[in-house]
Design an enzyme around this catalytic site. Structure first.
Site, PDB file in Angstrom:
ATOM      1  N   TYR A 193       0.854  -1.188   0.000  1.00  0.00           N
ATOM      2  CA  TYR A 193       0.000   0.000   0.000  1.00  0.00           C
ATOM      3  C   TYR A 193       0.889   1.237   0.000  1.00  0.00           C
ATOM      4  O   TYR A 193       1.801   1.367   0.819  1.00  0.00           O
ATOM      5  CB  TYR A 193      -0.866  -0.008   1.252  1.00  0.00           C
ATOM      6  CG  TYR A 193      -2.128   0.811   1.152  1.00  0.00           C
ATOM      7  CD1 TYR A 193      -3.308   0.230   0.709  1.00  0.00           C
ATOM      8  CD2 TYR A 193      -2.155   2.146   1.537  1.00  0.00           C
ATOM      9  CE1 TYR A 193      -4.479   0.958   0.648  1.00  0.00           C
ATOM     10  CE2 TYR A 193      -3.324   2.884   1.478  1.00  0.00           C
ATOM     11  CZ  TYR A 193      -4.492   2.284   1.027  1.00  0.00           C
ATOM     12  OH  TYR A 193      -5.643   3.012   0.971  1.00  0.00           O
ATOM     13  N   TYR A 202      -5.581   4.077  -7.843  1.00  0.00           N
ATOM     14  CA  TYR A 202      -5.856   4.078  -6.401  1.00  0.00           C
ATOM     15  C   TYR A 202      -7.154   3.363  -6.122  1.00  0.00           C
ATOM     16  O   TYR A 202      -8.237   3.909  -6.287  1.00  0.00           O
ATOM     17  CB  TYR A 202      -5.923   5.520  -5.895  1.00  0.00           C
ATOM     18  CG  TYR A 202      -6.149   5.657  -4.408  1.00  0.00           C
ATOM     19  CD1 TYR A 202      -5.184   5.252  -3.497  1.00  0.00           C
ATOM     20  CD2 TYR A 202      -7.326   6.210  -3.919  1.00  0.00           C
ATOM     21  CE1 TYR A 202      -5.385   5.388  -2.133  1.00  0.00           C
ATOM     22  CE2 TYR A 202      -7.534   6.357  -2.547  1.00  0.00           C
ATOM     23  CZ  TYR A 202      -6.559   5.942  -1.663  1.00  0.00           C
ATOM     24  OH  TYR A 202      -6.769   6.080  -0.315  1.00  0.00           O
TER      25      TYR A 202
END
Ligand SMILES: [Zn+2]
Lengths: 390, 135
Positions: free
Chosen positions: A288, A338
């Site tokens: 992430y 994203y």
């Protein structure tokens, strides 16, 4: 020897990503699920479980199962641990399959916060998200909007403690842009240099524009089933060897430091133990990367280098194409797309299958997937393998 | 030109905002475990007892970390950028987010000693902010 897989990923669907206007999150979700089922060689009627990642605007709720036209699901839920939810969903799906509660489970994340009148900056942190009543009103009063300042303060603290530099953050951004140029799915393909990084405007010091992730309209869906069922489906199965969560808590106490000592440590330890492998077996990391800093601190907490040495560790470019530890090989959230934890998860599936084309890493036996949520208040880890069994 | 957002006190947060208006930093304190907490809750986050009472805190602390904001996320801050946001470790063991005033952003140093000051921001509302200690 790795342990027996807990489940298998057999389908992946990724919609076009970015400034795609006029479509709702649930419509992106439908497209991603259709792509994922087609990828798996399964049909809609094969699905008996649906796990929905609650998105920030809140329009991906439990009614999604009806909008999508599913029926007789024996497992349905909306899950939320913000960016880390993908890992929690994978845990829950595998456990449910092992318990016999469902056989083919779809995991989906979709969001469409961008519109022609609302860009990335306002999409998740505009005034509509900051009520004024009560103590929570202090955030707006102090000008503390959204994740940017919070992660900036985390990065600043790390720089203070360990001497981490903006060049080291920039190297991560450049490495990931280099990867993005090799991915057909990535939004940002324009070549980037360290000078470009330094020249980009400050958002929240020390973070510059090119330290921050994109915002995307789009959806990702993943189909999970048992390792046995996975054997005779269309794609090479990607086995789920380990998973874990760790929520280190908030940072409102002076004895807690979740922003520089993240939940990656504990969730990583549990997941590696479950998988029966060690960090050295990992050929590629999909981490992430809401900010460049997140990659750096996460690598430390998984133990790829000692605490505080993340800066020098990444400085030689080992995360980029041709590097010793290829990381975020689709460009990540910084340059790819994203989709919360589904950004690292989706790229991990591609790499574990060996379908990365130009960006395929040489060692794809074991892939680490890491996701965090909130301001590093939630963490999940998944370990994937292309090997059929232990 | 828009104004900065002003918080609206509610019932549970009234002691905090009443204190700020009178120049006092008020925090919740638990009589069961002697722990302090922030921002506001009905049960102690340390021991879960429902024995929280508002008490005046020292207002003294040190700078844990900070950022200087350049992006305008709210029109009320358009003329304020670049402004700082800081996390302050209070002596009571509570980490609070606020702004540091009375000093340039370039002079901010992690670890520096700070003390609370109170800034009127609207009709009957004051905010605790922090300045270098001992001025
Ligand atoms: Zn207590």
């Amino acid at each position: 020897m790795p342990n027996q897989p807990k489940g298998a990923i057999v389908g992946l669907g990724v919609t076009p990503m970015g400034k795609i206007y006029g479509r709702r999150a649930v419509d992106f979700a439908a497209e991603a699920i259709a792509l994922a089922l087609d990828d798996a060689g399964l049909s809609k009627n094969d699905v008996d479980g649906l796990l929905i990642n609650a998105n920030l605007p809140g329009d991906m709720d439990v009614r999604t199962q009806m909008v999508l036209g599913f029926e007789n699901l024996t497992l349905v839920n909306v899950m939320s641990a913000y960016g880390s939810t993908a890992g929690s969903m994978m845990q829950y799906a595998c456990m449910a399959i092992r318990e016999g509660l469902a056989n083919v489970v779809v995991l989906v994340y979709a969001d469409a916060p961008l519109s022609p009148t609302r860009g990335a900056g306002q999409s998740y942190a505009g005034p509509h998200r900051f009520p004024l009543t009560g103590m929570v009103g202090l955030r707006a009063a102090y000008g503390n909007f959204g994740a940017n300042p919070e992660y900036a303060m985390a990065a600043r603290r790390h720089m203070h403690l360990y001497g981490t530099t903006t060049e080291q953050f920039g190297t991560i951004a450049v490495n990931q842009r280099n990867w993005a140029q090799l991915s057909p799915w990535a939004q940002m393909k324009k070549p980037m240099t360290l000078e470009d990084h330094h020249a980009s405007r400050f958002i929240a010091e020390p973070l510059r524009l090119l330290d921050c992730c994109l915002v995307s309209n789009g959806a990702v869906a993943v189909v999970v089933t048992s390792p046995q069922r996975a054997r005779d489906l269309k794609q090479p199965p990607v086995n789920v060897l380990g998973y874990a969560q760790c929520a280190p808590g908030d940072n409102l106490r002076t004895d807690r430091h979740p922003a520089v000592e993240t939940g990656a440590k504990r969730s990583g330890e549990i997941a590696f133990r479950m998988a029966g492998i060690t960090r050295k077996d990992i050929g590629t990391c999909q981490l992430y990367d809401c900010y460049t800093y997140t990659v750096l601190v996460t690598l430390e907490d998984y133990g790829f280098c000692p605490k505080g040495e993340g800066g020098p560790f990444v400085a030689d470019g080992k995360l980029g194409p041709g590097g010793a530890l290829p990381t975020n090989t689709g460009g990540g959230q910084l340059s790819g797309y994203y989709m919360w934890g589904f950004t690292p998860l989706s790229e991990a599936v591609v790499q574990a299958r060996g379908q990365g084309g130009e960006r395929q890493v040489p060692r794809n036996d074991f892939v680490l997937v890491s996701a965090n949520g909130g301001i590093l208040n939630y963490h999940s880890t998944i370990i994937l393998s292309r090997h059929a069994s232990g | 030109m828009s104004d900065k957002p002003v918080p609206i006190p509610d019932e549970i947060s009234a002691p905090f905002f009443d204190g700020a208006r009178q120049g006092r930093l008020m925090l919740q304190h638990c009589s069961a475990c002697d722990g302090w907490s922030f921002p506001v809750r009905e049960r102690c986050p340390h021991c879960f007892a429902a024995r929280l009472a508002w008490r005046q805190a020292s207002g003294r602390g040190s700078l844990y970390t900070f950022t200087v904001m350049h992006q305008v996320m709210n029109p009320g801050f358009a003329s304020a950028v670049p402004y700082n946001i800081a996390q302050i470790d209070l002596e009571e063991g509570v980490r609070m987010t606020s702004n540091v005033v009375g000093i340039g952003n370039d002079a901010l140093r992690i670890g520096m000693k700070l003390e609370a000051v109170f800034e009127g921001v609207g009709e009957n509302v004051s905010l605790p902010k922090f300045r270098p200690a001992g001025r």
